[in-house]
Design an enzyme around this catalytic site. Structure first.
Site, short mmCIF file in Angstrom:
data_model
loop_
_atom_site.label_atom_id
_atom_site.label_comp_id
_atom_site.label_asym_id
_atom_site.label_seq_id
_atom_site.Cartn_x
_atom_site.Cartn_y
_atom_site.Cartn_z
N ALA A 23 11.70 23.39 -41.87
CA ALA A 23 12.02 24.40 -40.86
C ALA A 23 10.96 25.49 -40.79
CB ALA A 23 13.38 25.01 -41.16
N GLY A 25 7.99 25.16 -39.03
CA GLY A 25 7.15 25.04 -37.83
C GLY A 25 7.37 26.20 -36.88
N ARG A 29 6.60 25.36 -28.42
CA ARG A 29 7.07 24.91 -27.11
C ARG A 29 8.35 25.62 -26.65
NH1 ARG A 29 6.60 18.66 -28.89
NH2 ARG A 29 6.65 19.70 -30.91
N LYS A 36 12.29 28.54 -33.93
CA LYS A 36 12.95 27.43 -33.23
C LYS A 36 14.28 27.04 -33.84
CE LYS A 36 11.17 23.16 -33.40
NZ LYS A 36 10.39 21.99 -32.96
#
Ligand code: UD1
Ligand code: CA
Length: 503
Positions: A23, A25, A29, A36
């Site tokens: 977790a 990252g 995007r 995220k």
């Protein structure tokens, strides 16, 4: 009864040494200041869903690799999974590097490790259990979860040999056109022997399109070295879908909601319009409840048997009793008793407790308010910091004046009281059992039981005022006609008659 564990029966569940959730990252995007894995759907963060799916597997340890937005992620983790161990990946050098950092934090660990991407909110316990069981059954040292999908765009492809044995996981950016046409994809969920995984991760290169250490590159060298590996397809391809941007977030949310509603309908709940009904995974709804269009049930909300909710109703952390009806209402932290009627157009705020068969009607707001059994607040009222007894009726357009600009004060109304319309209860104040108050009263002192309180100016009528001060107006003509009906010519009252307003 004492619980006796028969010594000879082995544990039927395969045991896991650890669950590792990746977790760290950035989630570029998502285009978000929120990490995220903290984006929420169905009442939980993505990370929360992954941890909830893995929890029943009973792993010895849970390690969560954090990096981007680590403070936020760690804070969240402390709330939802305080026993999980956050491990910092300083630089995000790829999923393989992240897994290696996690294993370095639990140096003595041996046995099977489940490694899961943190952005897979649709994973189920069933799928994870099946993966671990298949890993055990195959005697594998590295097993990857896969799925056959219609559109594999952006995902790692599973390359198998002629006999169907997995050979490699190839990222789309590094894949040949032929490999790109493969529709079996990597779920980002793996079970591996801790020692083997440590060793193979230590040797990962970065000679790929992103210059990162890919966890997916662990498979090929193990296959080349003759180690037993496996690739296991998920029964439901939806389970494995990741979530990289807001469009995928919306799609995953929809899928999750469909699952929740399917389960409710199977259990006997009527959902009139599944397309506009949203229910968190943390909500419970009893059989024979009915949810109308535009209903959102969030948090630790529960709905009792035979209750009807909606249309256009949002309930957050709210309890709805059996056979209650809640229509066009927004409620947060409220307890609605059995057979209560709420709405249309009610706002129930935290600390609202409505006793059985109570009623909170149209354009009524409540906060820290107890409304006793069978009592009614039917119209246009604010009830804050109040206790209302049983069988009491509160007149229309009443305000519980609870705030003096500095502090909040309490109002108590007894049992079987009848308060008039347009009352102000200036707290702190108490109205006794069986007391009445007159319409338009501003109640500033206590009303004894059984008394009638009148707290308004006496009425004064100034006779003939309209004729003198507004001569010639329709009002003056109407007054004249009413005063001497025989003299007045026939008049058209259609625009102004009382009858219009009384209808
Ligand atoms: C990854 C897989 C891909 C698979 C897909 C499934 C790799 C190289 N590719 O792609 O084969 O089909 O998931 O959804 O693994 N992370 C870290 N630290 C890092 C990099 C990533 O913790 O340095 C975490 C991310 O937070 C994320 C997970 O690892 O939870 C996967 O990373 P992501 O960038 O989402 O990989 P995908 O491109 O989706
Ligand atoms: Ca991803």
């Amino acid at each position: 009864m004492p619980h006796v564990q028969p010594a000879a029966v082995p544990d039927p569940e395969p045991t896991l040494a650890a669950v590792v959730v990746l977790a760290a990252g950035q989630g570029t995007r998502m285009r978000s200041s929120t990490p995220k894995v903290l984006h929420a759907l169905g009442g939980r963060s993505m990370l929360g869903h992954v941890l909830a799916a893995a929890a029943p597997l009973g792993a010895g340890a849970t390690v969560v690799v954090v990096g981007s937005g680590r403070d936020q992620v760690e804070q969240h983790l402390a709330q939802i999974a305080p026993t999980a161990l956050p491990v910092l990946q300083e630089e995000q050098r790829g999923s393989g590097h992240a897994a290696a950092v996690a294993l370095a934090a639990v140096p003595g660990l041996e046995g099977a490790v489940l490694v899961v991407n943190g952005d897979a909110p649709l994973l189920t316990t069933r799928t994870l259990e099946a993966l671990v069981a298949a890993h055990d059954a195959a005697g594998s040292v590295f097993t990857v979860l896969t799925a056959e999908v219609d559109d594999p765009t952006g995902l790692g492809r599973i390359v198998r040999d002629g006999s169907g044995a997995p050979q490699a996981i190839v990222e789309e950016r590094d894949a040949t056109p032929e490999q790109c046409s493969i529709r079996e994809v990597n779920a980002g969920v793996y079970v591996a022997a801790a020692g083997t995984l440590r060793r193979v991760l230590a040797g990962l290169a970065t000679d790929n399109a992103q210059g990162e250490q890919y966890l997916t590159d662990a498979l090929a060298p193990l296959v080349a070295g003759g180690a037993p590996t496996a690739a296991v397809r998920a029964d439901d391809p939806d389970d494995v879908l990741g979530c990289n941007d807001r469009r995928e977030l919306a799609a995953r949310r929809r899928t999750l909601n469909d699952r929740v509603l399917d389960e409710l309908m199977r259990s006997g709940v009527t959902v009139v319009d599944p397309a506009t009904t949203w229910v968190d995974v943390t909500v419970s709804v009893a059989p024979d409840a009915l949810l109308r269009p535009g209903t959102q049930l969030e948090g630790v909300t529960s709905v009792g048997a035979g209750a009807e909710v909606g249309p256009d109703t949002t309930l957050v952390d709210t309890e709805v009793g059996e056979s209650a009806t809640v229509v066009r209402t927004h409620a947060v932290g409220a307890r609605i008793g059995a057979e209560v009627s709420v709405g249309p157009f009610a706002y129930l705020r935290p600390g609202t407790v409505l006793g059985p068969r109570a009623k909170v009607g149209t354009f009524v707001e409540t906060k820290n308010a107890q409304v006793g059994e069978g009592s009614k607040v039917p119209h246009l009222s604010y009830v804050g910091d109040a206790t209302i007894g049983r069988g009491t009726n509160i007149g229309a357009a009443t305000v519980f004046v609870n705030y003096d600009g500095v502090a909040k004060h309490q109002t108590t109304i007894g049992d079987h009281a009848r308060t008039g319309a347009d009352n102000m209860f200036v707290a702190p104040v108490t109205v006794g059992d069986g007391a009445y108050t007159a319409a338009g009263s501003v109640i500033t002192s206590d009303v004894p039981p059984g008394a009638m309180a009148v707290a308004r100016a006496a009425q004064r009528n100034v006779a003939g005022w309209v004729r003198r001060r507004r001569p010639g107006t329709p009002a003056a003509q109407a007054a004249a006609a009413a005063e001497s009906p025989a003299e007045a010519p026939g008049q058209d009252h259609s625009g102004t008659s009382r009858a219009d307003h009384d209808s």
